[in-house]
Design an enzyme around this catalytic site. Structure first.
Site, PDB file in Angstrom:
ATOM      1  N   THR A  87      -2.582 -18.786 -56.762  1.00  0.00           N
ATOM      2  CA  THR A  87      -1.590 -19.402 -57.645  1.00  0.00           C
ATOM      3  C   THR A  87      -0.133 -19.042 -57.336  1.00  0.00           C
ATOM      4  O   THR A  87       0.690 -19.931 -57.111  1.00  0.00           O
ATOM      5  CB  THR A  87      -1.912 -19.035 -59.102  1.00  0.00           C
ATOM      6  OG1 THR A  87      -3.185 -19.613 -59.401  1.00  0.00           O
ATOM      7  CG2 THR A  87      -0.877 -19.558 -60.070  1.00  0.00           C
ATOM      8  N   GLU A 158      10.789 -16.994 -64.279  1.00  0.00           N
ATOM      9  CA  GLU A 158      11.311 -16.109 -65.320  1.00  0.00           C
ATOM     10  C   GLU A 158      12.047 -14.918 -64.715  1.00  0.00           C
ATOM     11  O   GLU A 158      12.386 -13.975 -65.425  1.00  0.00           O
ATOM     12  CB  GLU A 158      10.202 -15.681 -66.280  1.00  0.00           C
ATOM     13  CG  GLU A 158       8.998 -15.090 -65.624  1.00  0.00           C
ATOM     14  CD  GLU A 158       7.735 -15.335 -66.464  1.00  0.00           C
ATOM     15  OE1 GLU A 158       7.515 -14.557 -67.377  1.00  0.00           O
ATOM     16  OE2 GLU A 158       6.995 -16.288 -66.179  1.00  0.00           O
ATOM     17  N   ASP A 208      -7.548 -24.560 -64.246  1.00  0.00           N
ATOM     18  CA  ASP A 208      -7.864 -23.374 -63.444  1.00  0.00           C
ATOM     19  C   ASP A 208      -8.772 -22.431 -64.240  1.00  0.00           C
ATOM     20  O   ASP A 208      -9.805 -21.969 -63.744  1.00  0.00           O
ATOM     21  CB  ASP A 208      -6.569 -22.660 -63.046  1.00  0.00           C
ATOM     22  CG  ASP A 208      -6.829 -21.426 -62.203  1.00  0.00           C
ATOM     23  OD1 ASP A 208      -7.116 -21.586 -60.998  1.00  0.00           O
ATOM     24  OD2 ASP A 208      -6.760 -20.313 -62.740  1.00  0.00           O
ATOM     25  N   HIS A 212     -12.602 -21.490 -63.232  1.00  0.00           N
ATOM     26  CA  HIS A 212     -13.065 -20.120 -62.950  1.00  0.00           C
ATOM     27  C   HIS A 212     -14.253 -19.762 -63.829  1.00  0.00           C
ATOM     28  O   HIS A 212     -15.234 -19.185 -63.365  1.00  0.00           O
ATOM     29  CB  HIS A 212     -11.948 -19.102 -63.234  1.00  0.00           C
ATOM     30  CG  HIS A 212     -10.900 -19.033 -62.174  1.00  0.00           C
ATOM     31  ND1 HIS A 212     -11.205 -18.759 -60.863  1.00  0.00           N
ATOM     32  CD2 HIS A 212      -9.556 -19.191 -62.231  1.00  0.00           C
ATOM     33  CE1 HIS A 212     -10.083 -18.747 -60.165  1.00  0.00           C
ATOM     34  NE2 HIS A 212      -9.075 -19.013 -60.974  1.00  0.00           N
ATOM     35  N   HIS A 256      -3.836 -25.553 -55.701  1.00  0.00           N
ATOM     36  CA  HIS A 256      -5.037 -25.351 -54.863  1.00  0.00           C
ATOM     37  C   HIS A 256      -6.182 -26.009 -55.601  1.00  0.00           C
ATOM     38  O   HIS A 256      -6.006 -26.479 -56.738  1.00  0.00           O
ATOM     39  CB  HIS A 256      -5.316 -23.848 -54.674  1.00  0.00           C
ATOM     40  CG  HIS A 256      -5.322 -23.116 -55.989  1.00  0.00           C
ATOM     41  ND1 HIS A 256      -6.313 -23.304 -56.923  1.00  0.00           N
ATOM     42  CD2 HIS A 256      -4.434 -22.261 -56.551  1.00  0.00           C
ATOM     43  CE1 HIS A 256      -6.041 -22.584 -57.994  1.00  0.00           C
ATOM     44  NE2 HIS A 256      -4.895 -21.948 -57.802  1.00  0.00           N
TER      45      HIS A 256
END
Ligand code: AMP
Ligand code: ZN
Ligand code: ZN
Length: 425
Positions: A87, A158, A208, A212, A256
């Site tokens: 990521t 950030e 994501d 997972h 990805h």
């Protein structure tokens, strides 16, 4: 040099064209109409949206009507992630055009001689611009050129990078609802020229996380897809309601893909190398190994070469197509897990028993690692399907859309020209 002189003149052409075709009725005293007219005069905002881990083959299966509609009406393709297919490395590649070996975010978990340890859960490290300083993210280039930018959120956004932050930015907060994220961005895009960002980003982790947890073929993944697609629907409806849908360049990407990890497909890192022999800097799919003093030769003998479920190299000997292995943050030995296999601490193995999961971080050439790409808006052609491309090629196109001079990068500015309308090319 005045920062605005960095804005390319050719970028004014679509601006003028837009101004010409966006003739409005005579202004009324209604402040909404005045705001809409102001919005219509300006260059289209580029809104870059990341759907983490969204594989292009998730589309068109009945879960993603809004993504499908934009893909059909705009430009669709897929992207090959950069190595490693994780990521933070890839989000930073998307906004710098640099491969991780050059921008320095070489893994989600890494160690730097001066800066110490970087982990996604370490808010201080994630917010420390020193980790990101080898790349110049697009919002920094845009801000330096006098444009306004806003991020919600984007890995790296950030931190003040080279002393510059987006005009508006938010700490990453996964508890912020999809609706709240969308409505915040809609608020920005509906603002008058003086404050509306030229470049904005939006991020969704949901696909994501679900990938997972239960694997890319799971009902949980499909539910997450429907959720983020509904969020996109809310965004499109909101843009239409404000008369902005045809005036925003939407670039929808993933970092990805995701591959299934079958029950039992996990190796204990302690079986790869012992605690006495080496420090394991990262594990998962890309296992970074720093041999302890005096154990270098032993660790090399044990690891370098092919194994049942992984291969290991000295960092300088990794396959050339990965463009990886020179950065000082990369430990001396890197082991790459084979598709569908994870390396985790032994303590975690029992917790996984019988579970089907999903992982990425595998060879970027694997079809399962492909990332979605959809573009729609006034600068893009309609109904175009392109070949797959390396994700470093996105950045030069984004810089072109903003009319800023791209920083030095690894991308090919030609790749995405066929996505653009004549006046923008
Ligand atoms: P990974 O699957 O390990 O490559 O990383 C994906 C995770 O990164 C997501 O589940 C997010 O929760 C997390 N993430 C995304 N953006 C940020 C951020 N700005 N700071 C910390 N974690 C983030
Ligand atoms: Zn990701
Ligand atoms: Zn992930």
């Amino acid at each position: 040099m005045h920062p605005l002189t960095r804005v390319r003149t050719f970028a004014l052409i679509p601006l003028l064209l837009l101004g010409a075709c966006a003739m409005q009725p005579a202004p009324t005293t209604d402040s909404d109409a005045t705001a809409a007219a102001q919005v219509s005069q300006a260059r289209p905002t580029v809104l870059l949206v990341s759907f983490d881990g969204l594989r292009p083959d998730y589309l068109g299966r009945g879960d993603t009507p809004h993504l499908d509609a934009l893909a059909q009406a705009g430009v669709r393709a897929w992207m090959r992630p950069s190595y490693p297919s994780l990521t933070f490395p890839n989000h930073y590649t998307l906004v710098t055009g640099l491969r991780p070996d050059r921008h320095g975010l070489i893994h989600n978990s890494m160690y730097d001689e001066t800066l110490g340890q970087f982990r996604l859960s370490d808010r201080e490290a994630v917010g420390n611009g020193a980790w990101y300083a080898e790349g110049e993210p697009l919002w920094v280039t845009a801000e330096n050129a006098g444009l306004k930018t806003a991020t919600l959120s984007w890995p790296g956004s950030e931190a003040a990078v080279r002393g510059v932050r987006p005009t508006r930015w938010f700490p990453y907060d996964d508890s912020r609802s999809i609706e709240n994220r969308v409505d915040t961005v809609l608020g920005w895009l509906g603002e008058p020229d003086a404050t509306r960002p030229a470049f904005a980003t939006l991020y969704f982790e949901h696909t994501d996380s679900a990938g997972h947890g239960n694997g890319p073929e799971s009902p949980q993944l499909r539910a997450a897809l429907r959720e983020v697609d509904a969020g996109l629907g809310r965004l499109v409806d909101g843009l239409r309601a404000r008369g902005l849908f045809d005036r925003v360049n939407l670039v929808l990407v993933a970092d990805h893909g995701m591959a299934e990890v079958a029950p039992g497909h996990a190796v204990a890192v302690e079986d790869m190398v012992s605690v006495e022999e080496a420090r394991v800097v990262s594990y998962g799919q890309v296992v970074g190994i720093a041999p302890n003093a005096g154990f270098e030769a032993q660790v090399e003998r044990k690891l370098i070469g092919a194994h049942d479920h992984y291969d290991c190299w000295r960092k300088g000997d990794m396959p050339a197509r990965w463009h990886f292995g020179t950065h000082p943050r990369i430990p001396p030995i890197v082991c790459q897990m084979h598709l569908g296999w994870d390396a985790i601490p032994r303590a975690g193995l029992a917790r996984r028993e019988g579970m089907t999961r999903g992982s990425h971080g595998y060879d970027p050439a694997a079809p399962e690692m492909r990332a979605m790409f959809i573009a729609h808006g006034p600068s893009f052609r309609s109904g175009v399907t392109l070949e797959g491309f390396d994700n470093v090629d996105l950045y030069p196109m984004l810089a072109r859309l903003l009319g800023v001079t791209p920083a030095d990068n690894d991308g090919d500015p030609q790749t995405l020209l066929p996505a653009l309308r004549d006046g923008v090319r």
